[in-house]
Design a protein around this motif. Structure first.
Motif, mmCIF file in Angstrom:
data_model
loop_
_atom_site.group_PDB
_atom_site.id
_atom_site.type_symbol
_atom_site.label_atom_id
_atom_site.label_comp_id
_atom_site.label_asym_id
_atom_site.label_seq_id
_atom_site.Cartn_x
_atom_site.Cartn_y
_atom_site.Cartn_z
ATOM 1 N N ARG A 1 0.832 -1.208 0.000
ATOM 2 C CA ARG A 1 0.000 0.000 0.000
ATOM 3 C C ARG A 1 0.866 1.256 0.000
ATOM 4 N NH1 ARG A 1 -4.300 1.568 4.820
ATOM 5 N NH2 ARG A 1 -5.062 3.540 3.907
ATOM 6 N N TYR A 2 2.052 1.155 0.621
ATOM 7 C CA TYR A 2 2.957 2.304 0.685
ATOM 8 C C TYR A 2 4.218 2.088 -0.152
ATOM 9 C CZ TYR A 2 -0.128 3.942 4.322
ATOM 10 O OH TYR A 2 -1.248 4.373 5.006
ATOM 11 N N GLY A 3 4.120 1.165 -1.094
ATOM 12 C CA GLY A 3 5.196 0.993 -2.063
ATOM 13 C C GLY A 3 6.455 0.356 -1.526
ATOM 14 N N MET A 4 6.328 -0.505 -0.526
ATOM 15 C CA MET A 4 7.510 -1.188 0.002
ATOM 16 C C MET A 4 7.223 -2.674 0.157
ATOM 17 S SD MET A 4 7.580 -0.191 4.079
ATOM 18 C CE MET A 4 7.639 1.572 3.797
ATOM 19 N N SER A 5 8.276 -3.436 0.399
ATOM 20 C CA SER A 5 8.118 -4.873 0.621
ATOM 21 C C SER A 5 7.815 -5.122 2.097
ATOM 22 C CB SER A 5 9.404 -5.609 0.238
ATOM 23 O OG SER A 5 10.451 -5.266 1.131
ATOM 24 N N PRO A 6 7.189 -6.264 2.422
ATOM 25 C CA PRO A 6 6.951 -6.572 3.834
ATOM 26 C C PRO A 6 8.257 -6.725 4.609
ATOM 27 C CG PRO A 6 6.435 -8.465 2.442
ATOM 28 C CD PRO A 6 6.627 -7.297 1.534
ATOM 29 N N GLU A 7 9.297 -7.230 3.934
ATOM 30 C CA GLU A 7 10.597 -7.352 4.594
ATOM 31 C C GLU A 7 11.126 -5.980 5.014
ATOM 32 O OE1 GLU A 7 10.192 -10.853 1.783
ATOM 33 O OE2 GLU A 7 9.865 -8.677 1.660
ATOM 34 N N LYS A 8 10.986 -5.008 4.098
ATOM 35 C CA LYS A 8 11.458 -3.656 4.393
ATOM 36 C C LYS A 8 10.648 -3.033 5.523
ATOM 37 C CE LYS A 8 14.209 -0.222 3.528
ATOM 38 N NZ LYS A 8 15.665 -0.367 3.767
ATOM 39 N N MET A 9 9.358 -3.314 5.552
ATOM 40 C CA MET A 9 8.519 -2.785 6.625
ATOM 41 C C MET A 9 8.952 -3.346 7.978
ATOM 42 S SD MET A 9 4.381 -3.037 7.130
ATOM 43 C CE MET A 9 3.975 -1.729 5.977
ATOM 44 N N LEU A 10 9.250 -4.645 8.019
ATOM 45 C CA LEU A 10 9.700 -5.259 9.263
ATOM 46 C C LEU A 10 11.057 -4.703 9.691
ATOM 47 C CD1 LEU A 10 8.677 -8.993 8.720
ATOM 48 C CD2 LEU A 10 7.638 -7.353 10.295
ATOM 49 N N GLU A 11 11.946 -4.485 8.722
ATOM 50 C CA GLU A 11 13.247 -3.895 9.036
ATOM 51 C C GLU A 11 13.067 -2.513 9.658
ATOM 52 O OE1 GLU A 11 15.640 -3.824 5.528
ATOM 53 O OE2 GLU A 11 15.642 -6.014 5.303
ATOM 54 N N GLN A 12 12.125 -1.748 9.118
ATOM 55 C CA GLN A 12 11.859 -0.411 9.645
ATOM 56 C C GLN A 12 11.321 -0.484 11.069
ATOM 57 O OE1 GLN A 12 12.295 2.770 8.033
ATOM 58 N NE2 GLN A 12 12.032 3.340 10.183
ATOM 59 N N PHE A 13 10.430 -1.439 11.307
ATOM 60 C CA PHE A 13 9.856 -1.585 12.640
ATOM 61 C C PHE A 13 10.930 -1.979 13.655
ATOM 62 C CE2 PHE A 13 7.829 -4.258 15.927
ATOM 63 C CZ PHE A 13 7.066 -3.272 16.529
ATOM 64 N N VAL A 14 11.805 -2.897 13.265
ATOM 65 C CA VAL A 14 12.892 -3.310 14.158
ATOM 66 C C VAL A 14 13.794 -2.122 14.483
ATOM 67 C CG1 VAL A 14 14.984 -4.716 14.333
ATOM 68 C CG2 VAL A 14 12.871 -5.729 13.450
ATOM 69 N N ALA A 15 14.077 -1.293 13.485
ATOM 70 C CA ALA A 15 14.908 -0.107 13.705
ATOM 71 C C ALA A 15 14.243 0.844 14.696
ATOM 72 C CB ALA A 15 15.171 0.601 12.380
ATOM 73 N N ASP A 16 12.928 1.019 14.573
ATOM 74 C CA ASP A 16 12.208 1.895 15.501
ATOM 75 C C ASP A 16 12.168 1.294 16.906
ATOM 76 O OD1 ASP A 16 11.645 3.775 13.531
ATOM 77 O OD2 ASP A 16 9.762 2.813 12.960
ATOM 78 N N LEU A 17 11.947 -0.009 16.980
ATOM 79 C CA LEU A 17 11.827 -0.681 18.275
ATOM 80 C C LEU A 17 13.143 -0.670 19.043
ATOM 81 C CD1 LEU A 17 10.049 -2.381 20.189
ATOM 82 C CD2 LEU A 17 10.762 -4.406 18.897
ATOM 83 N N THR A 18 14.256 -0.772 18.325
ATOM 84 C CA THR A 18 15.574 -0.868 18.968
ATOM 85 C C THR A 18 16.377 0.426 18.894
ATOM 86 O OG1 THR A 18 16.610 -1.670 16.921
ATOM 87 C CG2 THR A 18 15.681 -3.326 18.419
ATOM 88 N N CYS A 19 15.758 1.487 18.362
ATOM 89 C CA CYS A 19 16.468 2.763 18.162
ATOM 90 C C CYS A 19 17.708 2.548 17.296
ATOM 91 C CB CYS A 19 16.870 3.387 19.498
ATOM 92 S SG CYS A 19 15.472 3.732 20.581
ATOM 93 N N GLY A 20 17.566 1.681 16.306
ATOM 94 C CA GLY A 20 18.693 1.342 15.449
ATOM 95 C C GLY A 20 18.839 2.275 14.265
ATOM 96 N N ALA A 21 19.826 1.961 13.418
ATOM 97 C CA ALA A 21 20.068 2.760 12.217
ATOM 98 C C ALA A 21 18.844 2.693 11.312
ATOM 99 C CB ALA A 21 21.298 2.223 11.487
ATOM 100 N N GLY A 22 18.431 3.846 10.800
ATOM 101 C CA GLY A 22 17.273 3.885 9.915
ATOM 102 C C GLY A 22 15.954 4.081 10.627
ATOM 103 N N SER A 23 16.019 4.375 11.926
ATOM 104 C CA SER A 23 14.789 4.618 12.684
ATOM 105 C C SER A 23 14.042 5.810 12.102
ATOM 106 C CB SER A 23 15.142 4.884 14.148
ATOM 107 O OG SER A 23 14.012 5.339 14.862
ATOM 108 N N GLY A 24 12.698 5.721 12.134
ATOM 109 C CA GLY A 24 11.891 6.772 11.531
ATOM 110 C C GLY A 24 11.888 8.082 12.291
ATOM 111 N N GLY A 25 12.100 8.036 13.596
ATOM 112 C CA GLY A 25 12.076 9.259 14.386
ATOM 113 C C GLY A 25 11.597 8.991 15.798
ATOM 114 N N SER A 26 11.562 10.030 16.617
ATOM 115 C CA SER A 26 11.227 9.863 18.031
ATOM 116 C C SER A 26 9.790 9.388 18.238
ATOM 117 C CB SER A 26 11.459 11.173 18.784
ATOM 118 O OG SER A 26 10.669 12.218 18.228
#
Length: 202
Positions: free
Chosen positions: A27-52
């Motif tokens: 729906r937002y032009g990404m793969s489910p794998e990429k979405m999960l990677e983004q969520f992990v980054a947000d959850l762990t404050c890792g590289a590529g986190s979306g923001g505070s």
């Protein structure tokens, strides 16, 4: 700049759940794998986190979902601080190394093995025939004394590291009043955890 090391992991999910996730991602032009990677980054404050805001919402989801399921164990206490895990691993490693060396020196006292180790490739017969003075000692008692001093020094290392480990344990006990397992029981669980941690991240 050091390249970020990545791990490839395998997930087991229901087919319908994966289908829904796939559609949500597309729906937002990404793969489910990429979405999960983004969520992990947000959850762990890792590289590529979306923001505070994203990190805050991910953290709230984490505690809301799992806090009531948490174990009141020494391992769970350590998992809140990666530096503490590394320290405990170093402490346990030094204790094990010293205990093994103590056992080795005691064996050498009993068998005289250290003479041969000390003189490397020297002829075994000549070593057996040599006097203690020729081997560098005033007497067998002097050699035993040197070995016993090594044992004493290693025992001090064990004691110092065990003292620090128990200090961390006592901090855990103060933080977790409901904890009921014994120190020995928790150390057994800790050994299993550190073995898994070491295989995964060292």
């Amino acid at each position: 700049m050091k390249k970020e090391e990545k791990l490839e992991i395998k997930l087991n999910v229901q087919k319908e759940s994966w289908k829904s996730l796939w559609l949500m991602a597309r729906r937002y032009g990404m793969s489910p794998e990429k979405m999960l990677e983004q969520f992990v980054a947000d959850l762990t404050c890792g590289a590529g986190s979306g923001g505070s805001d994203e990190r805050d919402l991910a953290e709230r989801w984490y505690y809301r979902s799992f806090e009531m399921m948490g174990e009141d164990t020494f391992v769970s206490y350590l998992c809140s601080d990666e530096d503490m895990i590394e320290e405990v691993m170093e402490l346990k490693g030094r204790i094990t190394k010293s205990e093994q060396y103590i056992s080795e020196v005691k064996k050498r006292i009993e068998t005289g093995e250290r003479i041969f180790v000390h003189y490397g490739k020297a002829d075994k017969k000549s070593l057996i025939a040599a006097t203690w003075e020729e081997l560098g000692y005033e007497s067998r008692e002097a050699w035993d004394k040197e070995c016993e001093e090594e044992i004493r020094e290693e025992k001090e290392i064990v004691s110092e590291n065990e003292e620090r480990l128990k200090e961390i344990w006592e901090n855990f006990q103060r933080a977790r009043a409901s904890q009921s397992a014994t120190y020995e029981e928790e150390m057994k669980k800790l050994d299993e955890f550190l073995e898994e941690y070491g295989k995964s991240f060292r």
